[in-house]
Design a protein around this motif. Structure first.
Motif, PDB file in Angstrom:
ATOM      1  N   LEU A  32       0.868  -1.179   0.000  1.00  0.00           N
ATOM      2  CA  LEU A  32       0.000   0.000   0.000  1.00  0.00           C
ATOM      3  C   LEU A  32       0.904   1.228   0.000  1.00  0.00           C
ATOM      4  O   LEU A  32       1.648   1.458   0.958  1.00  0.00           O
ATOM      5  CB  LEU A  32      -0.908  -0.019   1.230  1.00  0.00           C
ATOM      6  N   LEU A  33       0.841   2.004  -1.063  1.00  0.00           N
ATOM      7  CA  LEU A  33       1.795   3.084  -1.295  1.00  0.00           C
ATOM      8  C   LEU A  33       1.087   4.423  -1.422  1.00  0.00           C
ATOM      9  O   LEU A  33      -0.096   4.504  -1.751  1.00  0.00           O
ATOM     10  CB  LEU A  33       2.588   2.811  -2.576  1.00  0.00           C
ATOM     11  N   GLY A  34       1.847   5.478  -1.166  1.00  0.00           N
ATOM     12  CA  GLY A  34       1.318   6.832  -1.305  1.00  0.00           C
ATOM     13  C   GLY A  34       2.193   7.806  -0.559  1.00  0.00           C
ATOM     14  O   GLY A  34       2.956   7.426   0.324  1.00  0.00           O
ATOM     15  N   ARG A  35       2.071   9.082  -0.914  1.00  0.00           N
ATOM     16  CA  ARG A  35       2.853  10.112  -0.227  1.00  0.00           C
ATOM     17  C   ARG A  35       2.393  10.242   1.223  1.00  0.00           C
ATOM     18  O   ARG A  35       1.332   9.741   1.612  1.00  0.00           O
ATOM     19  CB  ARG A  35       2.686  11.463  -0.937  1.00  0.00           C
ATOM     20  N   ASN A  36       3.174  10.958   2.025  1.00  0.00           N
ATOM     21  CA  ASN A  36       2.781  11.224   3.411  1.00  0.00           C
ATOM     22  C   ASN A  36       1.450  11.958   3.456  1.00  0.00           C
ATOM     23  O   ASN A  36       1.204  12.863   2.652  1.00  0.00           O
ATOM     24  CB  ASN A  36       3.851  12.093   4.108  1.00  0.00           C
ATOM     25  N   ALA A 196       9.437  -1.858  -1.341  1.00  0.00           N
ATOM     26  CA  ALA A 196       8.085  -2.317  -1.648  1.00  0.00           C
ATOM     27  C   ALA A 196       8.050  -3.079  -2.965  1.00  0.00           C
ATOM     28  O   ALA A 196       7.419  -4.145  -3.073  1.00  0.00           O
ATOM     29  CB  ALA A 196       7.131  -1.125  -1.706  1.00  0.00           C
ATOM     30  N   ARG A 197       8.732  -2.578  -3.979  1.00  0.00           N
ATOM     31  CA  ARG A 197       8.714  -3.231  -5.300  1.00  0.00           C
ATOM     32  C   ARG A 197       9.351  -4.613  -5.243  1.00  0.00           C
ATOM     33  O   ARG A 197       8.909  -5.542  -5.927  1.00  0.00           O
ATOM     34  CB  ARG A 197       9.436  -2.362  -6.330  1.00  0.00           C
ATOM     35  N   SER A 198      10.369  -4.762  -4.411  1.00  0.00           N
ATOM     36  CA  SER A 198      11.058  -6.057  -4.329  1.00  0.00           C
ATOM     37  C   SER A 198      10.187  -7.132  -3.695  1.00  0.00           C
ATOM     38  O   SER A 198      10.408  -8.324  -3.919  1.00  0.00           O
ATOM     39  CB  SER A 198      12.359  -5.902  -3.531  1.00  0.00           C
ATOM     40  N   ALA A 222       6.586  -0.376 -14.914  1.00  0.00           N
ATOM     41  CA  ALA A 222       5.957  -0.084 -16.197  1.00  0.00           C
ATOM     42  C   ALA A 222       4.744   0.832 -16.043  1.00  0.00           C
ATOM     43  O   ALA A 222       4.445   1.635 -16.933  1.00  0.00           O
ATOM     44  CB  ALA A 222       5.543  -1.383 -16.885  1.00  0.00           C
ATOM     45  N   ASN A 223       4.055   0.723 -14.904  1.00  0.00           N
ATOM     46  CA  ASN A 223       2.855   1.528 -14.683  1.00  0.00           C
ATOM     47  C   ASN A 223       3.145   2.893 -14.072  1.00  0.00           C
ATOM     48  O   ASN A 223       2.225   3.641 -13.732  1.00  0.00           O
ATOM     49  CB  ASN A 223       1.883   0.759 -13.782  1.00  0.00           C
ATOM     50  N   GLY A 224       4.430   3.206 -13.886  1.00  0.00           N
ATOM     51  CA  GLY A 224       4.801   4.529 -13.408  1.00  0.00           C
ATOM     52  C   GLY A 224       4.478   4.808 -11.965  1.00  0.00           C
ATOM     53  O   GLY A 224       4.255   5.963 -11.572  1.00  0.00           O
ATOM     54  N   VAL A 225       4.482   3.753 -11.132  1.00  0.00           N
ATOM     55  CA  VAL A 225       4.137   3.931  -9.715  1.00  0.00           C
ATOM     56  C   VAL A 225       5.142   4.848  -9.026  1.00  0.00           C
ATOM     57  O   VAL A 225       4.763   5.670  -8.192  1.00  0.00           O
ATOM     58  CB  VAL A 225       4.063   2.562  -9.004  1.00  0.00           C
ATOM     59  N   ARG A 226       6.395   4.753  -9.387  1.00  0.00           N
ATOM     60  CA  ARG A 226       7.403   5.621  -8.761  1.00  0.00           C
ATOM     61  C   ARG A 226       7.051   7.094  -8.933  1.00  0.00           C
ATOM     62  O   ARG A 226       7.204   7.903  -8.008  1.00  0.00           O
ATOM     63  CB  ARG A 226       8.785   5.331  -9.374  1.00  0.00           C
ATOM     64  N   LEU A 229       4.544   8.563  -6.516  1.00  0.00           N
ATOM     65  CA  LEU A 229       5.026   8.762  -5.150  1.00  0.00           C
ATOM     66  C   LEU A 229       5.983   9.938  -5.033  1.00  0.00           C
ATOM     67  O   LEU A 229       6.339  10.340  -3.935  1.00  0.00           O
ATOM     68  CB  LEU A 229       5.731   7.502  -4.641  1.00  0.00           C
ATOM     69  N   ALA A 230       6.409  10.480  -6.165  1.00  0.00           N
ATOM     70  CA  ALA A 230       7.372  11.581  -6.147  1.00  0.00           C
ATOM     71  C   ALA A 230       6.745  12.832  -5.538  1.00  0.00           C
ATOM     72  O   ALA A 230       5.575  13.123  -5.768  1.00  0.00           O
ATOM     73  CB  ALA A 230       7.854  11.877  -7.558  1.00  0.00           C
ATOM     74  N   VAL A 231       7.561  13.541  -4.777  1.00  0.00           N
ATOM     75  CA  VAL A 231       7.087  14.774  -4.124  1.00  0.00           C
ATOM     76  C   VAL A 231       7.097  15.906  -5.136  1.00  0.00           C
ATOM     77  O   VAL A 231       8.047  16.077  -5.882  1.00  0.00           O
ATOM     78  CB  VAL A 231       7.984  15.117  -2.920  1.00  0.00           C
TER      79      VAL A 231
END
Length: 231
Positions: A32-36, A196-198, A222-226, A229-231
């Motif tokens: 489960l990912l997302g910025r602060n 998380a990706r690993s 590939a889906n640009g998840v990084r 999450l970028a600030v």
């Protein structure tokens, strides 16, 4: 294993979770990912029953647990390692581990060898106070305590926060081993993208209290998840 459907939560007049929905399958790790500040920790507390929900449904193993208190969810096999670890600093490592049995109907029992096998440093330090351990060792202790009763679902909130790289590797090894065993579902909240990706078999990305993307872990790059999450 776990399904969350149209979940809404409010802090006063602030709408913090907006129709959140996703699933955590058994035998896999879901990141489960997302910025602060997007509502990740709030969501975990709702899943555990620490915070009430305004609407929506939480199901675990097919049972609606939305209205159950935290201890009832724990006894059904959900273990939660909160951000900040929340160990007992004045208790020894062994005493901290034994408190994990409070979530079990079996009550106290000998600490399984497998727990110390996953985190050997805890066996070496079992008579030391929890407060004397490093941050990374305390995180290992918090995870070991959660695993004591062999939960069906393990929820981890930011397990790498403030942890030295060598211990991050140890934690990664344990999480991967647990997921590969196939008996446990893991829900991992993490800011460290590469970690998380690993580990992720599946991922969920949140923005402003809502789920904006889900997919297979292998497709994160590939889906640009990084970029999400970028600030």
């Amino acid at each position: 294993m776990l399904t969350v459907t149209e979940l809404n939560h409010y802090y006063g007049g602030s709408h913090t979770l907006r129709d959140v929905g996703f699933a955590v399958p058994a035998g896999s790790c879901t990141a489960l990912l997302g910025r602060n500040g997007v509502g990740k920790s709030t969501l975990l507390k709702c899943i555990m029953g620490v915070l009430p929900v305004r609407s929506g449904v939480i199901r675990f193993n097919g049972e609606d647990i939305t209205g159950l208190p935290p201890h009832a969810r724990a006894r059904r096999g959900i273990a939660y390692v909160p951000q900040g670890r929340e160990i007992f600093p004045r208790l020894t490592v062994e005493e901290n581990l034994l408190t994990g049995f409070s979530a079990s109907v079996k009550r106290a029992a000998p600490i399984p060898d497998g727990i110390y096998g996953m985190f050997p440093v805890l066996k070496e330090m079992r008579h030391r106070r929890g407060g004397d351990l490093s941050g990374g060792q305390q995180q290992q202790l918090a995870i070991a305590r959660a695993l004591l009763t062999r939960p069906k679902l393990l929820i981890l909130d930011e397990p790498t926060e403030g942890i030295q790289p060598s211990i991050i590797k140890d934690i990664e090894r344990v999480i991967r081993s647990l997921a590969q065993d196939g008996d446990m579902a893991i829900l991992l909240v993490e800011q460290y993208y590469d970690f998380a990706r690993s580990l992720a078999d599946h991922y969920v990305v949140m923005t402003r209290g809502a789920v904006v993307q889900t997919g297979a872990g292998r497709d994160m790059e590939a889906n640009g998840v990084r970029n999400l999450l970028a600030v």
